[in-house]
Write a protein that holds these residues in place. Sequence first.
Motif, PDB file in Angstrom:
ATOM      1  N   LYS A   4       0.830  -1.213   0.000  1.00 36.79           N
ATOM      2  CA  LYS A   4       0.000   0.000   0.000  1.00 36.79           C
ATOM      3  C   LYS A   4       0.864   1.261   0.000  1.00 36.79           C
ATOM      4  CE  LYS A   4      -2.863   0.703   3.566  1.00 36.79           C
ATOM      5  NZ  LYS A   4      -4.117   0.610   4.349  1.00 36.79           N
ATOM      6  N   GLU A   6       3.847   1.555  -1.149  1.00 37.37           N
ATOM      7  CA  GLU A   6       4.468   1.672  -2.476  1.00 37.37           C
ATOM      8  C   GLU A   6       3.485   2.252  -3.488  1.00 37.37           C
ATOM      9  OE1 GLU A   6       5.876  -2.265  -3.275  1.00 37.37           O
ATOM     10  OE2 GLU A   6       7.451  -2.045  -1.779  1.00 37.37           O
ATOM     11  N   THR A   7       2.239   1.794  -3.412  1.00 37.41           N
ATOM     12  CA  THR A   7       1.229   2.337  -4.334  1.00 37.41           C
ATOM     13  C   THR A   7       1.035   3.824  -4.086  1.00 37.41           C
ATOM     14  OG1 THR A   7       0.138   0.188  -4.382  1.00 37.41           O
ATOM     15  CG2 THR A   7      -1.150   2.065  -5.160  1.00 37.41           C
ATOM     16  N   TYR A   8       0.980   4.225  -2.810  1.00 36.87           N
ATOM     17  CA  TYR A   8       0.854   5.663  -2.509  1.00 36.87           C
ATOM     18  C   TYR A   8       2.046   6.443  -3.055  1.00 36.87           C
ATOM     19  CZ  TYR A   8      -3.309   5.621   0.450  1.00 36.87           C
ATOM     20  OH  TYR A   8      -4.596   5.528   0.907  1.00 36.87           O
ATOM     21  N   ALA A   9       3.251   5.894  -2.890  1.00 31.12           N
ATOM     22  CA  ALA A   9       4.454   6.589  -3.374  1.00 31.12           C
ATOM     23  C   ALA A   9       4.366   6.785  -4.888  1.00 31.12           C
ATOM     24  CB  ALA A   9       5.695   5.792  -2.990  1.00 31.12           C
ATOM     25  N   ARG A  10       3.931   5.730  -5.588  1.00 28.99           N
ATOM     26  CA  ARG A  10       3.835   5.809  -7.054  1.00 28.99           C
ATOM     27  C   ARG A  10       2.758   6.806  -7.476  1.00 28.99           C
ATOM     28  NH1 ARG A  10       0.312   3.856 -10.155  1.00 28.99           N
ATOM     29  NH2 ARG A  10      -0.492   2.207  -8.808  1.00 28.99           N
ATOM     30  N   VAL A  11       1.584   6.718  -6.865  1.00 30.84           N
ATOM     31  CA  VAL A  11       0.472   7.565  -7.303  1.00 30.84           C
ATOM     32  C   VAL A  11       0.716   9.030  -6.901  1.00 30.84           C
ATOM     33  CG1 VAL A  11      -1.134   7.235  -5.353  1.00 30.84           C
ATOM     34  CG2 VAL A  11      -2.039   7.583  -7.624  1.00 30.84           C
ATOM     35  N   THR A  12       1.385   9.243  -5.772  1.00 27.02           N
ATOM     36  CA  THR A  12       1.696  10.621  -5.365  1.00 27.02           C
ATOM     37  C   THR A  12       2.639  11.261  -6.384  1.00 27.02           C
ATOM     38  OG1 THR A  12       1.387  10.104  -3.030  1.00 27.02           O
ATOM     39  CG2 THR A  12       2.737  12.038  -3.521  1.00 27.02           C
ATOM     40  N   LYS A  13       3.620  10.500  -6.815  1.00 32.32           N
ATOM     41  CA  LYS A  13       4.564  10.994  -7.830  1.00 32.32           C
ATOM     42  C   LYS A  13       3.811  11.334  -9.127  1.00 32.32           C
ATOM     43  CE  LYS A  13       8.971   9.480  -9.475  1.00 32.32           C
ATOM     44  NZ  LYS A  13       9.823   8.334  -9.757  1.00 32.32           N
ATOM     45  N   GLU A  14       2.907  10.450  -9.493  1.00 34.99           N
ATOM     46  CA  GLU A  14       2.133  10.646 -10.725  1.00 34.99           C
ATOM     47  C   GLU A  14       1.272  11.908 -10.615  1.00 34.99           C
ATOM     48  OE1 GLU A  14      -0.281   7.237 -11.598  1.00 34.99           O
ATOM     49  OE2 GLU A  14      -0.901   8.014 -13.558  1.00 34.99           O
ATOM     50  N   SER A  17       3.314  15.036 -10.795  1.00 34.36           N
ATOM     51  CA  SER A  17       3.788  15.264 -12.156  1.00 34.36           C
ATOM     52  C   SER A  17       2.670  15.828 -13.036  1.00 34.36           C
ATOM     53  CB  SER A  17       4.326  13.936 -12.694  1.00 34.36           C
ATOM     54  OG  SER A  17       4.382  13.945 -14.070  1.00 34.36           O
ATOM     55  N   ALA A  39      -6.040   3.829  -8.460  1.00 32.86           N
ATOM     56  CA  ALA A  39      -4.840   3.140  -7.966  1.00 32.86           C
ATOM     57  C   ALA A  39      -5.154   2.008  -6.975  1.00 32.86           C
ATOM     58  CB  ALA A  39      -3.900   4.143  -7.308  1.00 32.86           C
TER      59      ALA A  39
END
Length: 157
Positions: A4, A6-14, A17, A39
């Motif tokens: 979870k 990791e998913t937050y880290a990825r979606v926050t970056k997205e 951006s 997500a």
Amino acid sequence: MSGKAETYARVTKEILSVLEGERNDIARMATISCLLHEAFEDRIWTGFYIVDPEKPKELVVGPYQGTLGCLRIPFGKGVCGTAAAELVTQVVEDVHDFPGHIACDSRSVSEIVVPVRNDKGALIAVLDIDSDKPAMFDATDKDALEHLVEQIFVVTA
Ligand code: SME
């Protein structure tokens, strides 16, 4: 890091951006709702209730994804209204145990509501995420979502 986080880290970056340079709060809220909702599974509602400029002690529904949301929530009422009145994130394992819970969708069981402030520290909205399963939200969600709204509405303001 759990899956979870990791998913937050990825979606926050997205989200950061996509929203780079975007100052419109509706565009920000719509983008956050969409990408957060996409997500994760097991979520029936992801979106914002906005402080109504004409009624400063009332929330009005803003951009969201999911099933039909109630239009208005007074400060102090339900999970969203409590987060707005107390300016504190609410993590609710089972809404049936939360006094005054507002059931926009009877399938809603667990919920997290995060206050959203602007760069001047004023409350502008709450971010509300609902699940049809119990205890879907914990400190990982709280930390990630508080960080996300701060990055978008305070740091990049
Ligand atoms: N459950 C919320 C109301 C909003 S919706 O569920 C979309 C509450 O009690 O604040």
